[in-house]
Design a protein around this motif. Structure first.
Motif, PDB file in Angstrom:
ATOM      1  N   GLY A 182      26.409  56.319  31.268  1.00 44.63           N
ATOM      2  CA  GLY A 182      27.705  55.975  30.706  1.00 44.63           C
ATOM      3  C   GLY A 182      28.011  54.499  30.776  1.00 44.63           C
ATOM      4  O   GLY A 182      27.217  53.691  31.266  1.00 44.63           O
ATOM      5  N   ALA A 183      29.201  54.190  30.260  1.00 45.58           N
ATOM      6  CA  ALA A 183      29.715  52.829  30.298  1.00 45.58           C
ATOM      7  C   ALA A 183      31.228  52.913  30.199  1.00 45.58           C
ATOM      8  O   ALA A 183      31.765  53.859  29.631  1.00 45.58           O
ATOM      9  CB  ALA A 183      29.161  52.007  29.139  1.00 45.58           C
ATOM     10  N   PHE A 184      31.891  51.924  30.785  1.00 49.52           N
ATOM     11  CA  PHE A 184      33.329  51.815  30.578  1.00 49.52           C
ATOM     12  C   PHE A 184      33.735  50.358  30.575  1.00 49.52           C
ATOM     13  O   PHE A 184      33.049  49.500  31.114  1.00 49.52           O
ATOM     14  CB  PHE A 184      34.118  52.649  31.587  1.00 49.52           C
ATOM     15  N   MET A 185      34.875  50.101  29.917  1.00 47.77           N
ATOM     16  CA  MET A 185      35.369  48.742  29.738  1.00 47.77           C
ATOM     17  C   MET A 185      36.880  48.779  29.882  1.00 47.77           C
ATOM     18  O   MET A 185      37.537  49.653  29.314  1.00 47.77           O
ATOM     19  CB  MET A 185      34.986  48.253  28.340  1.00 47.77           C
ATOM     20  N   THR A 186      37.434  47.826  30.617  1.00 48.11           N
ATOM     21  CA  THR A 186      38.878  47.697  30.723  1.00 48.11           C
ATOM     22  C   THR A 186      39.377  46.986  29.472  1.00 48.11           C
ATOM     23  O   THR A 186      38.864  45.925  29.108  1.00 48.11           O
ATOM     24  CB  THR A 186      39.266  46.902  31.986  1.00 48.11           C
ATOM     25  N   ALA A 187      40.366  47.583  28.812  1.00 48.64           N
ATOM     26  CA  ALA A 187      40.945  46.989  27.606  1.00 48.64           C
ATOM     27  C   ALA A 187      42.202  46.191  27.925  1.00 48.64           C
ATOM     28  O   ALA A 187      42.479  45.185  27.278  1.00 48.64           O
ATOM     29  CB  ALA A 187      41.269  48.078  26.586  1.00 48.64           C
ATOM     30  N   SER A 188      42.977  46.646  28.910  1.00 43.38           N
ATOM     31  CA  SER A 188      44.147  45.893  29.358  1.00 43.38           C
ATOM     32  C   SER A 188      44.412  46.236  30.811  1.00 43.38           C
ATOM     33  O   SER A 188      44.023  47.293  31.298  1.00 43.38           O
ATOM     34  CB  SER A 188      45.371  46.198  28.496  1.00 43.38           C
ATOM     35  N   GLY A 189      45.064  45.306  31.502  1.00 44.61           N
ATOM     36  CA  GLY A 189      45.310  45.499  32.926  1.00 44.61           C
ATOM     37  C   GLY A 189      44.053  45.215  33.732  1.00 44.61           C
ATOM     38  O   GLY A 189      43.166  44.482  33.292  1.00 44.61           O
ATOM     39  N   GLU A 190      43.986  45.823  34.912  1.00 41.07           N
ATOM     40  CA  GLU A 190      42.833  45.659  35.795  1.00 41.07           C
ATOM     41  C   GLU A 190      42.514  46.987  36.464  1.00 41.07           C
ATOM     42  O   GLU A 190      43.422  47.697  36.894  1.00 41.07           O
ATOM     43  CB  GLU A 190      43.121  44.621  36.879  1.00 41.07           C
ATOM     44  N   LEU A 191      41.243  47.318  36.512  1.00 42.76           N
ATOM     45  CA  LEU A 191      40.779  48.496  37.230  1.00 42.76           C
ATOM     46  C   LEU A 191      39.850  48.059  38.345  1.00 42.76           C
ATOM     47  O   LEU A 191      39.141  47.054  38.231  1.00 42.76           O
ATOM     48  CB  LEU A 191      40.047  49.457  36.291  1.00 42.76           C
ATOM     49  N   LYS A 192      39.855  48.830  39.405  1.00 42.59           N
ATOM     50  CA  LYS A 192      38.930  48.607  40.515  1.00 42.59           C
ATOM     51  C   LYS A 192      37.961  49.780  40.532  1.00 42.59           C
ATOM     52  O   LYS A 192      38.381  50.934  40.425  1.00 42.59           O
ATOM     53  CB  LYS A 192      39.694  48.559  41.838  1.00 42.59           C
ATOM     54  N   GLU A 193      36.677  49.477  40.639  1.00 41.28           N
ATOM     55  CA  GLU A 193      35.670  50.519  40.784  1.00 41.28           C
ATOM     56  C   GLU A 193      35.047  50.387  42.165  1.00 41.28           C
ATOM     57  O   GLU A 193      34.524  49.333  42.521  1.00 41.28           O
ATOM     58  CB  GLU A 193      34.565  50.402  39.732  1.00 41.28           C
TER      59      GLU A 193
END
Length: 179
Positions: free
Chosen positions: A81-92
């Motif tokens: 898989g893959a993921f991308m933040t579009a707005s804001g901020e995510l922590k993995e």
């Protein structure tokens, strides 16, 4: 968002599974689509999502994350898989070790296996099979939005609890559980 490569009319393109790089390219382009991102309804109480047409038969999602929400520890079984933040901020938070896929309920993790990434708008990552992670929006006042893609479409998700170095398998979900 539907993205597929155009083939010349006289030549049929062979069907093949999308690679991690192709999934990352898809989520990058989708995350940059301002109209798509603006179309996601946001709920202050819980995550929201819209299914997208991913490349090559992949499963793709646009996800809204209210402040203080997260996934909990999980993996995507045999899917890449893959993921991308579009707005804001995510922590993995992720593990830099592959867990055994079956036959256990409790494991003790060794020191040094934890990895943390902070992904702001336009940042993302691809990952391989059996990648164990949790994704969080730690903001106290701002939604985050992200795009995710998986291939093959998710056959199951294993959910884990974690206390210190102890990882415990709690639940196995299958697609019929998400309907």
């Amino acid at each position: 968002m539907s993205v597929s490569p155009a083939a010349p009319a006289s030549v049929s393109a062979p069907a093949s599974a999308p690679t991690q790089a192709e999934l990352l390219d898809f989520v990058r382009r989708a995350a940059a689509d301002a109209g798509l991102i603006a179309s996601l309804p946001l709920d202050p109480e819980g995550r929201t999502w819209v299914r997208l047409d991913g490349p090559g038969g992949s499963e793709a999602w646009l996800i809204g994350w209210p402040p203080g929400t997260g996934t909990g520890w999980h993996d995507h079984a045999d899917s890449v898989g893959a993921f991308m933040t579009a707005s804001g901020e995510l922590k993995e938070n992720a593990l830099a070790v592959q867990l055994p896929t079956d036959g256990w309920t409790t494991l003790e993790l060794t020191e040094g296996v934890d990895r943390e990434r902070r992904l702001t708008a336009g940042q993302g990552r691809a990952f391989g099979r059996h990648h164990v992670h949790e994704v969080l929006n730690e903001s106290t006042d701002r939604h985050a939005i992200s795009v995710h893609a998986y291939y093959p479409p998710l056959p199951r998700i294993r959910r884990y609890s974690r206390a210190g170095r102890i990882m415990r398998l709690e639940q196995v979900e299958r697609p019929e559980d998400w309907q």
